[in-house]
Design a protein around this motif. Structure first.
Motif, PDB file in Angstrom:
ATOM      1  N   ILE A 196      16.784  24.402  -0.212  1.00  0.00           N
ATOM      2  CA  ILE A 196      17.206  23.775  -1.475  1.00  0.00           C
ATOM      3  C   ILE A 196      16.724  22.330  -1.590  1.00  0.00           C
ATOM      4  CG2 ILE A 196      19.168  23.209  -2.967  1.00  0.00           C
ATOM      5  CD1 ILE A 196      18.536  26.238  -2.598  1.00  0.00           C
ATOM      6  N   PRO A 197      16.897  21.468  -0.560  1.00  0.00           N
ATOM      7  CA  PRO A 197      16.407  20.089  -0.719  1.00  0.00           C
ATOM      8  C   PRO A 197      14.893  20.010  -0.912  1.00  0.00           C
ATOM      9  CG  PRO A 197      17.964  20.231   1.106  1.00  0.00           C
ATOM     10  CD  PRO A 197      17.642  21.640   0.695  1.00  0.00           C
ATOM     11  N   GLU A 198      14.144  21.003  -0.397  1.00  0.00           N
ATOM     12  CA  GLU A 198      12.688  20.961  -0.519  1.00  0.00           C
ATOM     13  C   GLU A 198      12.202  21.291  -1.933  1.00  0.00           C
ATOM     14  OE1 GLU A 198      10.962  22.334   3.804  1.00  0.00           O
ATOM     15  OE2 GLU A 198      11.777  23.900   2.510  1.00  0.00           O
ATOM     16  N   LEU A 199      13.030  21.938  -2.723  1.00  0.00           N
ATOM     17  CA  LEU A 199      12.583  22.440  -4.020  1.00  0.00           C
ATOM     18  C   LEU A 199      12.331  21.344  -5.048  1.00  0.00           C
ATOM     19  CD1 LEU A 199      14.924  25.550  -4.545  1.00  0.00           C
ATOM     20  CD2 LEU A 199      12.549  25.537  -3.762  1.00  0.00           C
ATOM     21  N   PHE A 200      12.924  20.158  -4.838  1.00  0.00           N
ATOM     22  CA  PHE A 200      12.973  19.184  -5.926  1.00  0.00           C
ATOM     23  C   PHE A 200      12.309  17.858  -5.550  1.00  0.00           C
ATOM     24  CE2 PHE A 200      16.783  21.901  -6.062  1.00  0.00           C
ATOM     25  CZ  PHE A 200      16.500  22.587  -7.241  1.00  0.00           C
ATOM     26  N   PRO A 201      11.729  17.164  -6.535  1.00  0.00           N
ATOM     27  CA  PRO A 201      11.098  15.861  -6.292  1.00  0.00           C
ATOM     28  C   PRO A 201      12.104  14.805  -5.859  1.00  0.00           C
ATOM     29  CG  PRO A 201      10.405  16.799  -8.410  1.00  0.00           C
ATOM     30  CD  PRO A 201      11.561  17.623  -7.920  1.00  0.00           C
ATOM     31  N   THR A 202      11.594  13.769  -5.209  1.00  0.00           N
ATOM     32  CA  THR A 202      12.446  12.719  -4.654  1.00  0.00           C
ATOM     33  C   THR A 202      13.347  12.082  -5.697  1.00  0.00           C
ATOM     34  OG1 THR A 202      10.817  12.230  -2.932  1.00  0.00           O
ATOM     35  CG2 THR A 202      12.419  10.510  -3.431  1.00  0.00           C
ATOM     36  N   GLU A 203      12.810  11.819  -6.898  1.00  0.00           N
ATOM     37  CA  GLU A 203      13.576  11.107  -7.922  1.00  0.00           C
ATOM     38  C   GLU A 203      14.848  11.844  -8.325  1.00  0.00           C
ATOM     39  OE1 GLU A 203       9.220  10.283  -9.159  1.00  0.00           O
ATOM     40  OE2 GLU A 203      10.339  11.793  -8.049  1.00  0.00           O
ATOM     41  N   VAL A 204      14.825  13.173  -8.242  1.00  0.00           N
ATOM     42  CA  VAL A 204      15.970  13.970  -8.714  1.00  0.00           C
ATOM     43  C   VAL A 204      16.498  14.896  -7.630  1.00  0.00           C
ATOM     44  CG1 VAL A 204      15.309  13.877 -11.148  1.00  0.00           C
ATOM     45  CG2 VAL A 204      14.401  15.708  -9.683  1.00  0.00           C
ATOM     46  N   ILE A 244       0.827  -1.207   0.000  1.00  0.00           N
ATOM     47  CA  ILE A 244       0.000   0.000   0.000  1.00  0.00           C
ATOM     48  C   ILE A 244       0.860   1.254   0.000  1.00  0.00           C
ATOM     49  CG2 ILE A 244      -2.126  -0.935   0.932  1.00  0.00           C
ATOM     50  CD1 ILE A 244      -1.163  -0.331   3.708  1.00  0.00           C
ATOM     51  N   VAL A 245       1.913   1.253   0.732  1.00  0.00           N
ATOM     52  CA  VAL A 245       2.925   2.317   0.784  1.00  0.00           C
ATOM     53  C   VAL A 245       2.340   3.687   1.121  1.00  0.00           C
ATOM     54  CG1 VAL A 245       5.031   3.164  -0.228  1.00  0.00           C
ATOM     55  CG2 VAL A 245       4.197   0.964  -0.888  1.00  0.00           C
ATOM     56  N   ASN A 246       2.303   4.663   0.200  1.00  0.00           N
ATOM     57  CA  ASN A 246       2.021   6.076   0.523  1.00  0.00           C
ATOM     58  C   ASN A 246       3.008   6.554   1.587  1.00  0.00           C
ATOM     59  OD1 ASN A 246       0.898   8.631   0.799  1.00  0.00           O
ATOM     60  ND2 ASN A 246      -0.852   7.931   2.043  1.00  0.00           N
ATOM     61  N   ALA A 247       4.298   6.351   1.305  1.00  0.00           N
ATOM     62  CA  ALA A 247       5.351   6.625   2.293  1.00  0.00           C
ATOM     63  C   ALA A 247       5.304   8.062   2.801  1.00  0.00           C
ATOM     64  CB  ALA A 247       6.724   6.329   1.684  1.00  0.00           C
ATOM     65  N   GLY A 248       5.155   9.034   1.887  1.00  0.00           N
ATOM     66  CA  GLY A 248       5.156  10.433   2.302  1.00  0.00           C
ATOM     67  C   GLY A 248       4.031  10.763   3.249  1.00  0.00           C
ATOM     68  N   TRP A 292      12.431   7.352  -1.223  1.00  0.00           N
ATOM     69  CA  TRP A 292      13.253   6.995  -2.388  1.00  0.00           C
ATOM     70  C   TRP A 292      12.909   5.588  -2.871  1.00  0.00           C
ATOM     71  CZ3 TRP A 292      16.923   3.100  -3.096  1.00  0.00           C
ATOM     72  CH2 TRP A 292      17.599   3.149  -4.331  1.00  0.00           C
ATOM     73  N   LEU A 293      12.764   4.647  -1.938  1.00  0.00           N
ATOM     74  CA  LEU A 293      12.427   3.277  -2.322  1.00  0.00           C
ATOM     75  C   LEU A 293      11.144   3.254  -3.148  1.00  0.00           C
ATOM     76  CD1 LEU A 293      13.202   1.388   1.022  1.00  0.00           C
ATOM     77  CD2 LEU A 293      14.433   1.118  -1.149  1.00  0.00           C
ATOM     78  N   VAL A 339      11.479   4.654  -6.800  1.00  0.00           N
ATOM     79  CA  VAL A 339      12.150   3.818  -7.802  1.00  0.00           C
ATOM     80  C   VAL A 339      11.450   2.469  -7.979  1.00  0.00           C
ATOM     81  CG1 VAL A 339      14.394   4.915  -7.462  1.00  0.00           C
ATOM     82  CG2 VAL A 339      13.796   2.903  -6.072  1.00  0.00           C
ATOM     83  N   GLY A 340      10.253   2.347  -7.413  1.00  0.00           N
ATOM     84  CA  GLY A 340       9.460   1.138  -7.644  1.00  0.00           C
ATOM     85  C   GLY A 340       9.720  -0.004  -6.690  1.00  0.00           C
ATOM     86  N   ARG A 341      10.539   0.192  -5.657  1.00  0.00           N
ATOM     87  CA  ARG A 341      10.811  -0.874  -4.691  1.00  0.00           C
ATOM     88  C   ARG A 341       9.762  -0.803  -3.580  1.00  0.00           C
ATOM     89  NH1 ARG A 341      17.294  -0.158  -4.017  1.00  0.00           N
ATOM     90  NH2 ARG A 341      16.931  -1.518  -2.209  1.00  0.00           N
ATOM     91  N   THR A 342       8.511  -1.015  -3.963  1.00  0.00           N
ATOM     92  CA  THR A 342       7.393  -0.771  -3.059  1.00  0.00           C
ATOM     93  C   THR A 342       7.318  -1.764  -1.908  1.00  0.00           C
ATOM     94  OG1 THR A 342       6.019  -1.974  -4.649  1.00  0.00           O
ATOM     95  CG2 THR A 342       5.963   0.425  -4.762  1.00  0.00           C
ATOM     96  N   GLY A 343       7.731  -3.000  -2.165  1.00  0.00           N
ATOM     97  CA  GLY A 343       7.722  -3.985  -1.080  1.00  0.00           C
ATOM     98  C   GLY A 343       8.638  -3.578   0.057  1.00  0.00           C
TER      99      GLY A 343
END
Length: 460
Positions: free
Chosen positions: A367-375, A4-8, A202-203, A206-210
């Protein structure tokens, strides 16, 4: 097994507890070593020069090698961190830093020490990028500014710590001992950090949902201790953000803000703060008094960073950045007019405090808040690379301005950069206060390459 995730959403609704403090201390101590080692040069180079181990020219190469290494480390760690994970990257950079520091203690020549200093610089540049970004992805959005600001306090505390240890240790045991202390401490922290988890955000990205689901569940169980938790925010529809998105609207404006602000704050640090002893001597103080006054003003570093940490969540990032920039301009105008030896460090302290509010806000929080997790790490790394690049040319500009116009000339440049920063942040900056990291990416959804629902069910 379904996920189910929804980590954020699940991480943001958690009450803060020992889990968050453990993350903060283990990342923060590594960040302290980052600050400690940056300021190490001031204590070590005097001793190497006095003993005949180095020349003035070699000392200059030592400093340059540090910043070139930091540029490379900041740039490379962004790609490594987004590709292989936060945990892998902060462990690799700390291991490199620790081993290179211990090797530096046994350097047979100054040229070997310069090369090892370059490797240390790579680790230093990487630590700054990955440390702040990792903490960003664990802490709740409502208090994210305070947690990240405290990271900056860890870093700037390295300044007085390096000065004090250098004063106590080098006369008795020599300059090599300073590298042993830094290296052994880094390896000890590297070992303790092995228990730190990967970022669930991050997991999931990148699709590592488990793995993400298992980790978030474990964190929830630790923090709740069997008590019911508040309901998570609804699962957002997250975009797949590719590297190319950083260089086209609307993400391009965030890159512009990040690069400009880090160039400005690095120039303030290495174009003013580190030149304080020279400025004091030029104003008629003895060398001993100049270093004493510089140390007194240096206490503004942890004070300013702490103010930034405590106010950013209440006042917001943009108002705090703009307000601190205005304060620095005001005291920057007053400072050259002061010559009284009593008022000089007082006004200087008042100028140093808003500079380090900016350090906490820009390096640690904004600065870290400005960008999406993937990048996030790649974008932060590019901004840091340009900011560190400014430190290579800043000394030459400062010397030229100082020789032709004195302290006033240097401060006019600083004031001009601060004014530019105010305009850029006011016009192009976003306000991340109390907003989920996932929410901050949503304006870019329409330009996403692929949309991925956070809570979708996938086989594991």
């Amino acid at each position: 097994m379904s996920t189910i995730v929804n980590a954020g959403g699940r991480l943001d609704r958690l009450p803060t507890g020992m889990f968050h403090y453990r993350i903060m201390w283990l990342i923060g101590i590594g960040m302290f070593l980052d600050g400690f080692d940056i300021y190490l040069a001031a204590t070590v180079l005097g001793a190497t020069l006095a003993s005949g181990f180095s020349t003035l020219g070699q000392n200059a190469f030592f400093v340059s090698a540090t910043f070139v290494g930091m540029m490379l480390g900041a740039f490379a760690t962004g790609f490594l961190g987004d590709r292989y994970g936060r945990r892998f990257t902060y462990q690799i950079n700390l291991l490199l830093f620790g081993l290179a520091s211990i090797a530096a203690a046994f350097a047979p020549t100054m040229n070997v020490l310069i090369f090892l200093r370059f490797l240390i610089g790579v680790g230093l540049g990487a630590e700054n990028v990955v440390g702040y970004s990792t903490m960003t992805e664990f802490v709740p959005s409502r208090t994210r500014g305070r947690w990240l600001g405290l990271m900056a306090v860890f870093v700037v505390t390295g300044l007085p710590a390096a000065a004090l240890l250098g004063y106590l240790i080098i006369p008795l045991f020599g300059w090599r001992t300073m590298f042993v202390i830094g290296g052994v401490a880094a390896l000890a922290i590297w070992y303790m950090r092995k228990k730190l988890p990967e970022s669930p955000r991050w997991l999931e990205s990148v699709g590592r949902t488990g793995e993400a689901e298992e980790l978030v569940s474990r964190i929830e169980a630790e923090i709740s201790e069997g008590r019911p938790l508040p309901p998570p925010s609804p699962a957002a529809v997250l975009p797949r953000v590719e590297m190319s998105a950083l260089f086209r609207p609307p993400m391009l404006s965030r890159m512009f803000v990040g690069c400009v602000t880090l160039v400005v704050v690095n120039t303030l640090l290495y174009g003013f703060v580190t030149w304080l002893p020279t400025f004091f001597v030029s104003q008629g103080l003895s060398t001993a008094k100049s270093f004493g006054f510089a140390l007194l003003m240096g206490l503004g570093a942890p004070v300013g960073s702490a103010i930034g940490a405590l106010t950013s969540d209440a006042w917001g990032r943009k108002p705090t950045i703009i307000g601190a920039s205005l304060l620095a301009i005001v005291f920057g105008i007053i400072y050259p007019q002061v010559s009284d030896p009593v008022w000089l460090p007082v006004v200087g302290f008042a100028l140093t405090v808003p500079i380090y509010i900016l350090v906490a806000l820009l390096f640690g929080i904004y600065i870290p808040e400005l960008f999406p997790t993937e990048v996030r790490l790649r974008a932060s790394g590019i901004c840091q690379t340009l900011g560190r690049g400014a430190t290579i040319v800043t000394p030459f500009i400062v010397v030229s301005l100082f020789q032709s116009h004195g302290v006033s000339g240097v401060l006019v440049m600083m004031i001009g950069l601060l004014a530019l920063q105010i305009i850029v942040v006011a016009v192009f900056g976003i306000e991340p206060k109390a907003r989920r990291l996932e929410e901050l990416t949503q304006p870019e959804t329409d330009r996403a390459v692929e949309r991925v629902p956070v809570g979708r069910q996938t086989p594991s």
